[in-house]
Design an enzyme around this catalytic site. Sequence first.
Site, mmCIF file in Angstrom:
data_model
loop_
_atom_site.group_PDB
_atom_site.id
_atom_site.type_symbol
_atom_site.label_atom_id
_atom_site.label_comp_id
_atom_site.label_asym_id
_atom_site.label_seq_id
_atom_site.Cartn_x
_atom_site.Cartn_y
_atom_site.Cartn_z
ATOM 1 N N TYR A 1 0.826 -1.207 0.000
ATOM 2 C CA TYR A 1 0.000 0.000 0.000
ATOM 3 C C TYR A 1 0.862 1.260 0.000
ATOM 4 C CZ TYR A 1 -3.733 -3.185 1.603
ATOM 5 O OH TYR A 1 -4.627 -4.215 1.744
ATOM 6 N N HIS B 1 0.583 -11.557 2.852
ATOM 7 C CA HIS B 1 -0.388 -10.871 1.996
ATOM 8 C C HIS B 1 -1.016 -11.813 0.975
ATOM 9 C CE1 HIS B 1 -1.250 -6.634 0.161
ATOM 10 N NE2 HIS B 1 -2.303 -7.412 0.121
#
Length: 276
Positions: A51, A108
């Site tokens: 991100y 992730h």
Amino acid sequence: MVTIPTVTLNDGIAFPQLGFGTYNLTGAEGTDAIVAAIGNGYRLLDSAVNYENEREVGEAVRRSGIRDELLVTTKVPGRDHGYDETRRSARGSLERLGLERIDLYLIHWPNPRVDRYVETFQAMIDLQKEGLVRTVGVSNFTAAMLTRVIEETGVTPAVNQIEMHPYFPQDELRAVHSSLGIRTESWSPLARRSELLGEQVIGDIAAAHAVTPTQAVLRWHTQLGSTPIPKSATPARQIENADVFGFDLTGDELAAISGLERGRLWDGDPDTHEEM
């Protein structure tokens, strides 16, 4: 400020039933939005290396003045899989966050073609033992992957963060989570860029409870035992998203929302395609 209730994870950590997504919240405006979310009652913050906003999240945490009340999440990207690579990735995240520990550390993406997620998870377990990580979990794992990491490391992930929304309610995987004592966490809980919130059944249920369609969907998540992580940079919307614990959907209403199922909306590797 909204008070968000908690549940207890399999390692004893109190975990909010609703969290705050930070994807695309970057720069000074991103930091301000996260600070506002904390002020509005959010205590679980979801970030990731991919991100590119760990610095903003860390700054918001420091500005909040309530570090010990917050659970900061970040994630190991696919390019950092492997034992030594994960340890280096964690150190990088801690440096960017400017915090003494990662509260919830997730894989992730299992990156199955590389097939190093077990050693990655083992590195996370060791970081937890060293006090650099508080809670370990995974994201986008299948039932078979969960079984494998548990059998090969002896540790059950506390959380599996998965795509979940009324179009993709994940009944089977949630049942697996329940049997293993894993908390479900929902990314894309509102099926972003879809017509979900305009569905008649959701509108009718929301009207029956004098709430918004968004609130009805988020309450659906929490009553099914999942922690959704909606994102909004707007303080008023942040409050609306969190204020979902003052009403209960009936069993028939839960079933009606789940009846919208049509399958997953997002495909591919989250390292290259983000909708979290």
